[in-house]
Design a protein around this motif. Structure first.
Motif, PDB file in Angstrom:
ATOM      1  N   UNK A  66      -1.523  19.117  12.760  1.00  0.00           N
ATOM      2  CA  UNK A  66      -0.811  18.021  13.425  1.00  0.00           C
ATOM      3  C   UNK A  66      -1.398  16.714  12.912  1.00  0.00           C
ATOM      4  N   UNK A  67      -0.528  15.747  12.639  1.00  0.00           N
ATOM      5  CA  UNK A  67      -0.987  14.491  12.063  1.00  0.00           C
ATOM      6  C   UNK A  67      -0.081  13.356  12.538  1.00  0.00           C
ATOM      7  N   UNK A  68      -0.654  12.153  12.635  1.00  0.00           N
ATOM      8  CA  UNK A  68       0.107  10.947  12.928  1.00  0.00           C
ATOM      9  C   UNK A  68       0.047  10.052  11.698  1.00  0.00           C
ATOM     10  N   UNK A  69       1.202   9.599  11.254  1.00  0.00           N
ATOM     11  CA  UNK A  69       1.277   8.723  10.086  1.00  0.00           C
ATOM     12  C   UNK A  69       1.765   7.352  10.536  1.00  0.00           C
ATOM     13  N   UNK A  70       1.000   6.316  10.214  1.00  0.00           N
ATOM     14  CA  UNK A  70       1.344   4.935  10.560  1.00  0.00           C
ATOM     15  C   UNK A  70       1.775   4.221   9.289  1.00  0.00           C
ATOM     16  N   UNK A  71       3.042   3.784   9.276  1.00  0.00           N
ATOM     17  CA  UNK A  71       3.544   3.199   8.039  1.00  0.00           C
ATOM     18  C   UNK A  71       4.765   2.331   8.312  1.00  0.00           C
ATOM     19  N   UNK A 104      -2.938   2.482   8.348  1.00  0.00           N
ATOM     20  CA  UNK A 104      -1.576   2.015   8.097  1.00  0.00           C
ATOM     21  C   UNK A 104      -1.333   1.903   6.591  1.00  0.00           C
ATOM     22  N   UNK A 105      -0.131   2.280   6.166  1.00  0.00           N
ATOM     23  CA  UNK A 105       0.298   2.107   4.781  1.00  0.00           C
ATOM     24  C   UNK A 105       1.733   1.600   4.788  1.00  0.00           C
ATOM     25  N   UNK A 106       2.082   0.716   3.835  1.00  0.00           N
ATOM     26  CA  UNK A 106       3.469   0.260   3.738  1.00  0.00           C
ATOM     27  C   UNK A 106       4.402   1.436   3.473  1.00  0.00           C
ATOM     28  N   UNK A 107       3.994   2.336   2.560  1.00  0.00           N
ATOM     29  CA  UNK A 107       4.795   3.500   2.211  1.00  0.00           C
ATOM     30  C   UNK A 107       3.920   4.749   2.241  1.00  0.00           C
ATOM     31  N   UNK A 108       4.393   5.772   2.921  1.00  0.00           N
ATOM     32  CA  UNK A 108       3.770   7.091   2.862  1.00  0.00           C
ATOM     33  C   UNK A 108       4.804   8.029   2.271  1.00  0.00           C
ATOM     34  N   UNK A 162       0.850  -1.189   0.000  1.00  0.00           N
ATOM     35  CA  UNK A 162       0.000   0.000   0.000  1.00  0.00           C
ATOM     36  C   UNK A 162       0.885   1.237   0.000  1.00  0.00           C
ATOM     37  N   UNK A 163       0.470   2.222  -0.796  1.00  0.00           N
ATOM     38  CA  UNK A 163       1.214   3.464  -0.933  1.00  0.00           C
ATOM     39  C   UNK A 163       0.237   4.617  -0.771  1.00  0.00           C
ATOM     40  N   UNK A 164       0.663   5.635  -0.018  1.00  0.00           N
ATOM     41  CA  UNK A 164      -0.159   6.830   0.145  1.00  0.00           C
ATOM     42  C   UNK A 164       0.709   8.066  -0.059  1.00  0.00           C
ATOM     43  N   UNK A 165       0.187   9.007  -0.809  1.00  0.00           N
ATOM     44  CA  UNK A 165       0.829  10.297  -1.023  1.00  0.00           C
ATOM     45  C   UNK A 165       0.064  11.314  -0.188  1.00  0.00           C
ATOM     46  N   UNK A 166       0.754  12.055   0.645  1.00  0.00           N
ATOM     47  CA  UNK A 166       0.112  13.082   1.452  1.00  0.00           C
ATOM     48  C   UNK A 166       0.819  14.406   1.219  1.00  0.00           C
ATOM     49  N   UNK A 167       0.075  15.476   1.346  1.00  0.00           N
ATOM     50  CA  UNK A 167       0.666  16.794   1.193  1.00  0.00           C
ATOM     51  C   UNK A 167      -0.278  17.768   0.545  1.00  0.00           C
ATOM     52  N   UNK A 223       3.788  19.675  12.284  1.00  0.00           N
ATOM     53  CA  UNK A 223       3.888  18.806  13.462  1.00  0.00           C
ATOM     54  C   UNK A 223       3.416  17.426  13.015  1.00  0.00           C
ATOM     55  N   UNK A 224       4.378  16.583  12.706  1.00  0.00           N
ATOM     56  CA  UNK A 224       4.076  15.270  12.158  1.00  0.00           C
ATOM     57  C   UNK A 224       4.659  14.215  13.073  1.00  0.00           C
ATOM     58  N   UNK A 225       3.826  13.259  13.467  1.00  0.00           N
ATOM     59  CA  UNK A 225       4.294  12.123  14.247  1.00  0.00           C
ATOM     60  C   UNK A 225       4.296  10.924  13.310  1.00  0.00           C
ATOM     61  N   UNK A 226       5.450  10.295  13.188  1.00  0.00           N
ATOM     62  CA  UNK A 226       5.584   9.182  12.247  1.00  0.00           C
ATOM     63  C   UNK A 226       5.833   7.903  13.027  1.00  0.00           C
ATOM     64  N   UNK A 227       4.940   6.944  12.850  1.00  0.00           N
ATOM     65  CA  UNK A 227       5.114   5.616  13.422  1.00  0.00           C
ATOM     66  C   UNK A 227       5.602   4.705  12.301  1.00  0.00           C
ATOM     67  N   UNK A 228       6.907   4.655  12.108  1.00  0.00           N
ATOM     68  CA  UNK A 228       7.503   3.875  11.032  1.00  0.00           C
ATOM     69  C   UNK A 228       8.921   4.359  10.803  1.00  0.00           C
ATOM     70  N   UNK A 229       9.572   3.823   9.802  1.00  0.00           N
ATOM     71  CA  UNK A 229      10.948   4.199   9.466  1.00  0.00           C
ATOM     72  C   UNK A 229      10.953   5.455   8.605  1.00  0.00           C
ATOM     73  N   UNK A 230      11.589   6.510   9.062  1.00  0.00           N
ATOM     74  CA  UNK A 230      11.661   7.764   8.319  1.00  0.00           C
ATOM     75  C   UNK A 230      12.860   7.741   7.385  1.00  0.00           C
ATOM     76  N   UNK A 231      12.599   8.051   6.126  1.00  0.00           N
ATOM     77  CA  UNK A 231      13.645   8.170   5.114  1.00  0.00           C
ATOM     78  C   UNK A 231      13.499   9.560   4.509  1.00  0.00           C
ATOM     79  N   UNK A 232      14.490  10.410   4.738  1.00  0.00           N
ATOM     80  CA  UNK A 232      14.427  11.754   4.183  1.00  0.00           C
ATOM     81  C   UNK A 232      15.083  11.765   2.810  1.00  0.00           C
ATOM     82  N   UNK A 233      14.549  12.613   1.931  1.00  0.00           N
ATOM     83  CA  UNK A 233      15.157  12.764   0.615  1.00  0.00           C
ATOM     84  C   UNK A 233      15.128  14.232   0.204  1.00  0.00           C
TER      85      UNK A 233
END
Length: 171
Positions: free
Chosen positions: A57-62, A43-47, A3-8, A76-86
């Motif tokens: 403020x938002x919580x992202x589960x991924x 939950x999404x595999x990739x956000x 599952x993939x989700x684009x947010x913004x 203000x973003x809370x990320x429940x998952x592995x963060x990868x910045x690019x």
């Protein structure tokens, strides 16, 4: 199926189309659940966050959250998952270097190890990519798509480059 989700705020259709097209070309099956994220914290595999989020403020589960650090400001973003910045900053997990003068190639740079599970991970590496692109903005979609491909076990440079050239080349 992933599952993939684009947010913004700026849900860029070209960026999203490029990322999903490349992922599909590599044989990765996915379901786009962008409409459900982040409003019900599903939950999404990739956000993928390529621009600012228009929620205070938002919580992202991924499993993995790929965040464009060149455009994310003050959320203000809370990320429940592995963060990868690019982005183009040298402190990001994923960046691009050595962009050729004629926009016909670049080097994808994974700066840090990405944990997959207890037995697997993706090592830091540089992958020279020889592909023509029209504008610098396209490089963001390449950063995201190549990163997802590496996480999904497609780590053959020739296969990645061939798929990129077949799907997105302007030649």
């Amino acid at each position: 199926m992933k599952t993939i989700a684009f947010v913004g705020q700026n849900n860029d259709k070209v960026f999203k189309s490029n990322v999903l097209g490349f992922i599909e070309a590599l044989g990765i099956k996915y379901r786009d659940i962008s409409k459900d994220i982040p409003y019900n914290e599903k939950y999404s595999d990739y956000i993928i966050m390529n621009s600012c989020i228009n929620i205070s403020a938002v919580t992202l589960n991924c499993g993995y959250c790929l965040a464009n650090m060149d455009t994310l400001l003050g959320n203000k973003i809370s990320i429940n998952g592995n963060l990868i910045t690019y982005g183009f900053g040298s402190k990001n997990t994923v960046t691009i270097s050595s962009v050729k003068d004629e926009n016909d190639g670049f080097v994808y740079c994974l700066q840090r190890y990405i944990h997959i599970n207890d037995l697997q991970g993706v090592e830091p590496q540089e992958i020279p990519i020889e592909i023509e692109f029209e504008e610098e903005e396209e490089l963001y979609s390449y950063m995201v798509a190549i990163t997802i491909s590496l996480i999904e076990g497609i780590n053959n440079k020739k296969r990645i480059e061939k798929k990129l050239n077949n799907e997105f080349s302007y030649k």
